[in-house]
Design a protein around this motif. Structure first.
Motif, PDB file in Angstrom:
ATOM      1  N   LYS A  13      52.537  21.298 -10.751  1.00 37.31           N
ATOM      2  CA  LYS A  13      51.985  21.472  -9.407  1.00 37.31           C
ATOM      3  C   LYS A  13      50.530  21.008  -9.351  1.00 37.31           C
ATOM      4  CE  LYS A  13      51.383  25.718  -8.063  1.00 37.31           C
ATOM      5  NZ  LYS A  13      51.706  27.079  -7.598  1.00 37.31           N
ATOM      6  N   TYR A  14      49.752  21.385 -10.358  1.00 39.82           N
ATOM      7  CA  TYR A  14      48.352  20.959 -10.396  1.00 39.82           C
ATOM      8  C   TYR A  14      48.238  19.439 -10.564  1.00 39.82           C
ATOM      9  CZ  TYR A  14      46.758  25.838 -10.873  1.00 39.82           C
ATOM     10  OH  TYR A  14      46.489  27.162 -10.669  1.00 39.82           O
ATOM     11  N   ILE A  15      49.107  18.861 -11.403  1.00 40.34           N
ATOM     12  CA  ILE A  15      49.071  17.409 -11.604  1.00 40.34           C
ATOM     13  C   ILE A  15      49.440  16.680 -10.314  1.00 40.34           C
ATOM     14  CG2 ILE A  15      50.083  15.470 -12.863  1.00 40.34           C
ATOM     15  CD1 ILE A  15      50.524  17.408 -15.212  1.00 40.34           C
ATOM     16  N   ASP A  16      50.458  17.182  -9.606  1.00 41.88           N
ATOM     17  CA  ASP A  16      50.837  16.596  -8.319  1.00 41.88           C
ATOM     18  C   ASP A  16      49.627  16.509  -7.391  1.00 41.88           C
ATOM     19  OD1 ASP A  16      53.442  16.423  -9.147  1.00 41.88           O
ATOM     20  OD2 ASP A  16      54.230  17.936  -7.773  1.00 41.88           O
ATOM     21  N   ARG A  17      48.925  17.623  -7.253  1.00 40.24           N
ATOM     22  CA  ARG A  17      47.802  17.688  -6.331  1.00 40.24           C
ATOM     23  C   ARG A  17      46.651  16.795  -6.793  1.00 40.24           C
ATOM     24  NH1 ARG A  17      47.615  24.317  -5.940  1.00 40.24           N
ATOM     25  NH2 ARG A  17      49.632  24.636  -4.878  1.00 40.24           N
ATOM     26  N   TYR A  18      46.368  16.869  -8.082  1.00 40.07           N
ATOM     27  CA  TYR A  18      45.286  16.054  -8.661  1.00 40.07           C
ATOM     28  C   TYR A  18      45.547  14.566  -8.456  1.00 40.07           C
ATOM     29  CZ  TYR A  18      43.419  13.439 -12.752  1.00 40.07           C
ATOM     30  OH  TYR A  18      42.865  12.509 -13.591  1.00 40.07           O
ATOM     31  N   MET A  19      46.763  14.115  -8.759  1.00 41.63           N
ATOM     32  CA  MET A  19      47.079  12.691  -8.635  1.00 41.63           C
ATOM     33  C   MET A  19      47.017  12.226  -7.191  1.00 41.63           C
ATOM     34  SD  MET A  19      50.110  12.011 -11.415  1.00 41.63           S
ATOM     35  CE  MET A  19      50.487  10.443 -10.654  1.00 41.63           C
ATOM     36  N   MET A  20      47.556  12.999  -6.275  1.00 44.55           N
ATOM     37  CA  MET A  20      47.549  12.574  -4.876  1.00 44.55           C
ATOM     38  C   MET A  20      46.141  12.588  -4.291  1.00 44.55           C
ATOM     39  SD  MET A  20      50.450  11.453  -4.111  1.00 44.55           S
ATOM     40  CE  MET A  20      49.746  10.956  -2.555  1.00 44.55           C
ATOM     41  N   PHE A  21      45.322  13.550  -4.712  1.00 40.85           N
ATOM     42  CA  PHE A  21      43.941  13.583  -4.231  1.00 40.85           C
ATOM     43  C   PHE A  21      43.177  12.366  -4.748  1.00 40.85           C
ATOM     44  CE2 PHE A  21      39.578  15.640  -4.119  1.00 40.85           C
ATOM     45  CZ  PHE A  21      39.497  15.668  -2.740  1.00 40.85           C
ATOM     46  N   TYR A  22      43.438  11.987  -5.993  1.00 42.00           N
ATOM     47  CA  TYR A  22      42.845  10.774  -6.569  1.00 42.00           C
ATOM     48  C   TYR A  22      43.328   9.538  -5.814  1.00 42.00           C
ATOM     49  CZ  TYR A  22      42.875   6.774  -9.829  1.00 42.00           C
ATOM     50  OH  TYR A  22      42.764   5.529 -10.389  1.00 42.00           O
ATOM     51  N   ILE A  23      44.632   9.437  -5.566  1.00 46.15           N
ATOM     52  CA  ILE A  23      45.191   8.280  -4.859  1.00 46.15           C
ATOM     53  C   ILE A  23      44.605   8.173  -3.451  1.00 46.15           C
ATOM     54  CG2 ILE A  23      47.327   7.371  -3.835  1.00 46.15           C
ATOM     55  CD1 ILE A  23      48.789   8.482  -6.328  1.00 46.15           C
ATOM     56  N   ARG A  24      44.382   9.300  -2.817  1.00 46.34           N
ATOM     57  CA  ARG A  24      43.824   9.303  -1.464  1.00 46.34           C
ATOM     58  C   ARG A  24      42.355   8.872  -1.420  1.00 46.34           C
ATOM     59  NH1 ARG A  24      44.809  14.506   2.292  1.00 46.34           N
ATOM     60  NH2 ARG A  24      47.047  14.343   2.762  1.00 46.34           N
ATOM     61  N   THR A  25      41.558   9.297  -2.404  1.00 45.82           N
ATOM     62  CA  THR A  25      40.105   9.235  -2.246  1.00 45.82           C
ATOM     63  C   THR A  25      39.363   8.272  -3.161  1.00 45.82           C
ATOM     64  OG1 THR A  25      39.804  11.089  -3.794  1.00 45.82           O
ATOM     65  CG2 THR A  25      40.064  11.626  -1.456  1.00 45.82           C
ATOM     66  N   ALA A  26      40.001   7.758  -4.211  1.00 46.68           N
ATOM     67  CA  ALA A  26      39.288   6.867  -5.135  1.00 46.68           C
ATOM     68  C   ALA A  26      39.081   5.492  -4.521  1.00 46.68           C
ATOM     69  CB  ALA A  26      40.064   6.743  -6.443  1.00 46.68           C
ATOM     70  N   LEU A  64      40.324  22.746   0.640  1.00 48.72           N
ATOM     71  CA  LEU A  64      40.424  21.906   1.841  1.00 48.72           C
ATOM     72  C   LEU A  64      41.663  22.201   2.682  1.00 48.72           C
ATOM     73  CD1 LEU A  64      39.334  18.466   0.286  1.00 48.72           C
ATOM     74  CD2 LEU A  64      37.913  20.165   1.446  1.00 48.72           C
ATOM     75  N   GLY A  65      42.505  23.099   2.213  1.00 50.59           N
ATOM     76  CA  GLY A  65      43.717  23.436   2.955  1.00 50.59           C
ATOM     77  C   GLY A  65      44.724  22.304   3.024  1.00 50.59           C
ATOM     78  N   ILE A  66      44.750  21.449   1.998  1.00 47.18           N
ATOM     79  CA  ILE A  66      45.626  20.271   2.039  1.00 47.18           C
ATOM     80  C   ILE A  66      46.668  20.269   0.917  1.00 47.18           C
ATOM     81  CG2 ILE A  66      43.898  18.820   3.157  1.00 47.18           C
ATOM     82  CD1 ILE A  66      43.335  17.562   0.389  1.00 47.18           C
ATOM     83  N   ASN A  67      46.723  21.329   0.137  1.00 44.39           N
ATOM     84  CA  ASN A  67      47.603  21.307  -1.042  1.00 44.39           C
ATOM     85  C   ASN A  67      49.073  21.127  -0.683  1.00 44.39           C
ATOM     86  OD1 ASN A  67      45.535  21.451  -2.819  1.00 44.39           O
ATOM     87  ND2 ASN A  67      45.820  23.577  -3.402  1.00 44.39           N
ATOM     88  N   SER A  68      49.498  21.729   0.419  1.00 46.40           N
ATOM     89  CA  SER A  68      50.901  21.573   0.811  1.00 46.40           C
ATOM     90  C   SER A  68      51.175  20.113   1.192  1.00 46.40           C
ATOM     91  CB  SER A  68      51.241  22.499   1.985  1.00 46.40           C
ATOM     92  OG  SER A  68      50.421  22.204   3.110  1.00 46.40           O
ATOM     93  N   GLN A  69      50.185  19.436   1.817  1.00 48.94           N
ATOM     94  CA  GLN A  69      50.337  18.018   2.144  1.00 48.94           C
ATOM     95  C   GLN A  69      50.399  17.160   0.881  1.00 48.94           C
ATOM     96  OE1 GLN A  69      47.332  16.629   4.922  1.00 48.94           O
ATOM     97  NE2 GLN A  69      47.217  18.661   5.876  1.00 48.94           N
ATOM     98  N   LEU A  70      49.519  17.468  -0.076  1.00 51.48           N
ATOM     99  CA  LEU A  70      49.500  16.710  -1.324  1.00 51.48           C
ATOM    100  C   LEU A  70      50.835  16.839  -2.053  1.00 51.48           C
ATOM    101  CD1 LEU A  70      45.914  17.601  -2.638  1.00 51.48           C
ATOM    102  CD2 LEU A  70      46.624  15.552  -1.394  1.00 51.48           C
ATOM    103  N   GLU A  71      51.371  18.039  -2.089  1.00 51.12           N
ATOM    104  CA  GLU A  71      52.654  18.266  -2.759  1.00 51.12           C
ATOM    105  C   GLU A  71      53.787  17.543  -2.027  1.00 51.12           C
ATOM    106  OE1 GLU A  71      53.199  22.470  -3.097  1.00 51.12           O
ATOM    107  OE2 GLU A  71      51.341  22.756  -4.227  1.00 51.12           O
TER     108      GLU A  71
END
Length: 839
Positions: free
Chosen positions: A728-741, A770-777
Motif C-alpha cells: 500500500k505504501y509503495i503504491d502511494r509512493y510510486m504514484m505520487f512520484y509519477i504525478r510530481t517528478a 493531502l487527502g489523496i491516498n485513495s486516488q493514488l491507490e
C-alpha cells in the motif's frame, strides 16, 4: 572635457571584454577609444571555435552585434595591426600607415600557436588551430585527404581532434607527455579520457617524440625517436602557445625570459601608461592560457582607469578551473587538481562506465583544494563553489562525488554570501547576479546570463545561477516557472494533471489543446510517458513520439543491433525456461549475458528478428522485461528464508509478487527495486528506487536510492511492515512520484528536491496529509489491472510487425551489421574510420 586617447592593440576575446568593461564603467566619457584588430572580422568566441566546423558560419561566434563598437563611440579598425610603437612620442603606426597618438596603450595581442622547431613542419598540409581563417584552410585541404593527425594532446589539441572526427577523417593524436591534458588531469583521469576518446575511433599516441617529418612537398607522416612511425595526409599543430610580445620587445617594454610582457598587479608594464592583458601578459612569472583570467585582468584595468579616485582593484592571479566537453566526454578540473601541495586524495573510478572523480582535500579534511571530473561533470558547479568560497566540507567528503548525499543539497543559494564567486570564467559573484535580477529586472536565465555574464563561459555554474535566480524570485513574491519546453507553458507535473483532467490521449490532442507548434525531442517523449502513465495503452499506439528504444521495444546497441531482455520476476527461473532462452539464443545466434538485475540479456538481434524472437519467448512463457523503457524494470531478490540459513522472511516470493504487480508501469525515469531476506542485504535493496529488507517482525521499506554514475543509498521510510501495508505504501509512493517528478528525474533526485524531504513524504503517504491516498491507490490499481505485454501486442498484430524492418521499401537486412567471435560468442565488429558516426 578633453578626452584622453586610449588605444587597444588586439580585438580578441580579452580585448573585447576590456572594451565592454570600459563602457560599463563610463570609460567612453573619459577616453577616445580606438581598437586595432589584426583579423578581418570583429571579436569572436575562440573557446567554441570547433563549432565553426559544424555551422560553417561565424555568426554564432561573434561576441557582439555589428554596430556595437560604433554605437558605443569606439573606433574599430579591422585588418589593421600595429607594426611599430614609439613609447617616448606616445605614437604607433599600423600596417596601413595610419599614425595614432595615445595616452594609454593596452596590449591585448594574445598568443600565437607554438610550432615545434622540427624541420619539415612548413610543408603543405600542416595547419595551426587558432583563427577562423586557419579553420577555413583546414576545411578546404581536408576535402582531399582521409587520414589526419593532431600534434598535441592538450585542450586545443583534443578540440582539433573532435573537428577532424566531425569531418569524418581517420584521426590520430600525438602527444609528447605520458598522458592527455597533462596540465589538467592526473594519470587516472587521463586514462579514462583516453579510453573514452578511443571508443569513437580516435587513436592516441603517447610518449611520442618526433624525430623526422615525412614527405617532400606535402606532409606524409612522422618518424618517432622510439623507432615507430605514423602515416597521415594532414597535420594540425596544437602544441601550446607563445605570447605575441614582439611589438613590445621592439619598443623596449620589459618582457620575460621565455616571453610575455611583464605586468604588475594593476596590469601595468615598466612604461607608464602602457598595460597588457590576457595571454600576452606575464603576471607573477605566469602566463595564463585560459580566457577567464584575461577577463579578470580586463575588469581590473578597466575599473582602475575609469575610477581613479577609488581604491584600485588588484589582480592577484586566477583560478585555472575549466569545464568542457571533449569529443563528447565531459571533463572538468579546478584548483590544485594534480595535488601538488600537501593533501588527502579521494578518488572514485569506474572504467566500465567511463567515469573518474577525484577530490583533493586539505590534510585536516575541512576544505576542498581542487578536483578532477571525467565522464560525469554534473557536480562541477557545486564543487567549484566549495573550493572558491572555502565552504567547510561535510564529515564524509566522498559523498560529494559518490554516495547517498549530493553536493546539491548540502548548501543552497541562500547560504552563500553575496561576495561568493559563482562564475569563475567571468569572475561573477552572487552579488553581481542578484544585482542583475534586482536592478536590471532580469527574471529569466537568458537575461541573467546576458546582463551578468554568469554562465556564458563554460556553463558549469548554470545550476548555481539558476538556483540563485529562483531563490530571489521567490523572495520577491514572483512565480517561478519551470516549463517543459518552448511548446508547453507547463512543468511536467502540471502537464500530467492537465492531460488527466482534460482526458487527452494523443500527442496531437495535447499540442492542439494546451501547447503550440509541432513539439520537439524534449516534449514528445515526455508526453508519451505521461500518456502511458495515465491511460496505460500500448506505447506503439503513439509510436511517432517515442524514443528509438521505445519505438522498437528493445535497446539499440553498438553496431546497430538490439538487445532482448525477457522478464524473470525476482530472478527465479525454471530449468525449462533456461533451456528455452538458450534455444532462442542459438536459433538467432545471440550473445548471452547475465545482468545485474538477475535477468538474461540477449544481444545482437536485427530489427526484423525482434518479433520472431519475442514470439518464441512468449510461447515459452516469457514476456517483455521493459529494459528499453522508463518503466519498472526488475525486483531483485536473494533466496531468503526458503533456502538461506540466515534468512528471516521469504524474499523471493515477495519480490515476484511485487514485480508482477508493477511490471511495465511507466514513470519519469526507470525504476529498479530489491527485496533482501535479512540484514545481510544480498539483494542490494538500499541501492534501489524502493528496497525492502526483512526483519523478524516484517519488512523495512527504504525509498529513493539508485546505482549508476551517482549512487544513492535509499532512506528508511517505514519499519516492520506486513506485506499488505508495505504494498500500500509503495503504491502511494510510486504514484505520487509519477504525478510530481520532472521529466527524466530519478526518485533519489526527486526526493532530494521535494520540499520537506522524506518527512513530508511520510506525512503524505502514511498520514494522508493531502487527502489523496485513495486516488493514488485507485490510479495504481488501474495500471495494474490494465497491464498488457508490449511484445505480445506486436506478435498478435501483423500490421505492427511491418514497422520492424531496416528499409521502408525493401525486406533486405542492414548490410553494415558485422560480428566477430570472442570467447565462443558473437560481438560487434570493431569500428573503422569510415563507419564513424558524423556529428
Amino acid at each position: 572635457m578633453i578626452k584622453r586617447k586610449l588605444v587597444v592593440i588586439g580585438n580578441g576575446m580579452v580585448g573585447h571584454r576590456f572594451c565592454e568593461k570600459l563602457v560599463e564603467f563610463g570609460g567612453t566619457d573619459k577616453f577616445e577609444i580606438t581598437v586595432l584588430g589584426e583579423e578581418p572580422r570583429r571579436a569572436y568566441d575562440r573557446v567554441h571555435l570547433s563549432e565553426y566546423f559544424t555551422d560553417k558560419s561565424a555568426d554564432s561566434l561573434y561576441l557582439c552585434a555589428p554596430d556595437w563598437y560604433r554605437s558605443n563611440g569606439i573606433k574599430l579598425l579591422l585588418s589593421e595591426p600595429a607594426i611599430s610603437i614609439d613609447t617616448i612620442k606616445r605614437k604607433l603606426i599600423t600596417n596601413l600607415g595610419t599614425e595614432l597618438e595615445f595616452d594609454e596603450l593596452i596590449f591585448a595581442t594574445g598568443s600565437s600557436p607554438f610550432v615545434p622547431p622540427l624541420e619539415g613542419l612548413n610543408k603543405e598540409g600542416v595547419f595551426v588551430y587558432r583563427t577562423i581563417e586557419d579553420l577555413e584552410q583546414t576545411l578546404e585541404y581536408g576535402k582531399k585527404i582521409k587520414k589526419a593527425a593532431v600534434l598535441g594532446g592538450g585542450l586545443l589539441g583534443l578540440e582539433a581532434a573532435k573537428a577532424l572526427v566531425d569531418l569524418g577523417k581517420e584521426t590520430h593524436v600525438v602527444e609528447f607527455a605520458p598522458r592527455l591534458m597533462p596540465r589538467q588531469l592526473d594519470e587516472g583521469g587521463a586514462s579514462i579520457l583516453k579510453a573514452k576518446i578511443e571508443e569513437i575511433g580516435v587513436e592516441i599516441h603517447l610518449n611520442k617524440q618526433t624525430e623526422k617529418v615525412l614527405g617532400t612537398s606535402k606532409i606524409e607522416g612522422f618518424e618517432f625517436k622510439d623507432g615507430g612511425s605514423l602515416k597521415f595526409d594532414m597535420l594540425i599543430v596544437s602544441a601550446g602557445i607563445r605570447p605575441r610580445d614582439e611589438l613590445a620587445r621592439l619598443a623596449g617594454i620589459a618582457v620575460g625570459e621565455r616571453g610575455g610582457i611583464i605586468v604588475d598587479d594593476g596590469m601595468g608594464t615598466n612604461v607608464y601608461g602602457i598595460y597588457a592583458l590576457g595571454e600576452v601578459a606575464l603576471h607573477r612569472n605566469f602566463i595564463y592560457g585560459l580566457v577567464a583570467p584575461g577577463y579578470e585582468m580586463a575588469d581590473t584595468l578597466a575599473f582602475n582607469l575609469c575610477s581613479p579616485g577609488n581604491k584600485p582593484k588588484v589582480y592577484v592571479g586566477s583560478d585555472l578551473s575549466t569545464k568542457l566537453k571533449l569529443i563528447g566526454v565531459e571533463v572538468a578540473s579546478f584548483g590544485d587538481a594534480l595535488g601538488e601541495k600537501e593533501h588527502i586524495p579521494i578518488v572514485f573510478k569506474n572504467p566500465r562506465s567511463g567515469v573518474y572523480k577525484k577530490l583533493v582535500i586539505s590534510p585536516d579534511g575541512k576544505y576542498l583544494l581542487g578536483g578532477i571530473l571525467v565522464g560525469d561533470a554534473k557536480a562541477y558547479g557545486n564543487l567549484l563553489s566549495f573550493y572558491l568560497n572555502k565552504i567547510e566540507l561535510p564529515e564524509e567528503p566522498e559523498t560529494l562525488i559518490v554516495g547517498s548525499v549530493s553536493s546539491e543539497n548540502l548548501f543552497g543559494a541562500d547560504s552563500l554570501p553575496e561576495e561568493a564567486k559563482i562564475c569563475s570564467c567571468n569572475n561573477v559573484s552572487k552579488g553581481d547576479i542578484l544585482s542583475a535580477i534586482r536592478d536590471k529586472e532580469c527574471y529569466d536565465i537568458t537575461s541573467v546570463k546576458n546582463c551578468s555574464k554568469a554562465g556564458s563561459g563554460c556553463g558549469g555554474c548554470l545550476p548555481q545561477v539558476t538556483s540563485i535566480l529562483k531563490a530571489e524570485l521567490k523572495l520577491q513574491g514572483k512565480v517561478v516557472t519551470e516549463y517543459l519546453c518552448e511548446h508547453f507553458k507547463y512543468s511536467r507535473k502540471e502537464l500530467f494533471q492537465v492531460i488527466k483532467v482534460k482526458s487527452l490521449k494523443s500527442f496531437p490532442d495535447v499540442i492542439k489543446e494546451i501547447g503550440r507548434g509541432n513539439g520537439c525531442e524534449v516534449c514528445k517523449p515526455a508526453v508519451a510517458s505521461i500518456i502511458a502513465s495515465i491511460w496505460n495503452e500500448p506505447i506503439l499506439k503513439h509510436r511517432e513520439i517515442q524514443d528509438t528504444n521505445d519505438k522498437y521495444l528493445a535497446n539499440i546497441q553498438r553496431g546497430g543491433t538490439y538487445s532482448v531482455v525477457p522478464r524473470i520476476p525476482g530472478g527465479e527461473i525454471t530449468p525449462d525456461k533456461l533451456i528455452a532462452i538458450g534455444d532462442v539464443a542459438k536459433k538467432y545466434n545471440l550473445y548471452c549475458k547475465i545482468t545485474g538485475g538477475q535477468r538474461i540479456d540477449l544481444l545482437g538481434a536485427r530489427i526484423d528478428q525482434l518479433p520472431l524472437i519475442w514470439k518464441d519467448l512468449i510461447d515459452s512463457g516469457f514476456e517483455s522485461g521493459h529494459a528499453y523503457g522508463k518503466a519498472m524494470r526488475t525486483v531483485k531478490s536473494c533466496v531468503g528464508s526458503t533456502w538461506c540459513r540466515f534468512g528471516v522472511q521469504d524474499s523471493t516470493s515477495f519480490a515476484i509478487k511485487l514485480e508482477e504487480r508493477y511490471r511495465g508501469i511507466r514513470a519519469p525515469h526507470k525504476l529498479k527495486c530489491g527485496v533482501s531476506g535479512c540484514i545481510r542485504e544480498c539483494a542490494e535493496a538500499r541501492g534501489k528506487d524502493f528496497g525492502i529488507i526483512a526483519t523478524e517482525r516484517g519488512w523495512n521499506l527504504y525509498i529513493g536510492g539508485n546505482g549508476g554514475v551517482n549512487p544513492k543509498h535509499a532512506l528508511l521510510f517505514a519499519e516492520d511492515l506486513d506485506e499488505d501495508t508495505c504494498i500500500k505504501y509503495i503504491d502511494r509512493y510510486m504514484m505520487f512520484y509519477i504525478r510530481t517528478a520532472d521529466k527524466l528525474m530519478r526518485t533519489s533526485t526527486w526526493l532530494e528536491q521535494l520540499e520537506g524531504g522524506i518527512e513530508y513524504l511520510k506525512d503524505v503517504v502514511i498520514n494522508d496529509r493531502l487527502g489523496i491516498n485513495s486516488q493514488l491507490e485507485e490510479e495504481m490499481n488501474s495500471l495494474v489491472n490494465t497491464y498488457l505485454c508490449e511484445w505480445k501486442d506486436v506478435v498478435d498484430d501483423p500490421e505492427k510487425q511491418k514497422k520492424f524492418k531496416h528499409f521502408i521499401n525493401a525486406s533486405d537486412t542492414d548490410p553494415n551489421i558485422k560480428f566477430i567471435e570472442e570467447r565462443g560468442q558473437i560481438r560487434p565488429a570493431d569500428w573503422v574510420s569510415d563507419q564513424l558516426v558524423k556529428s
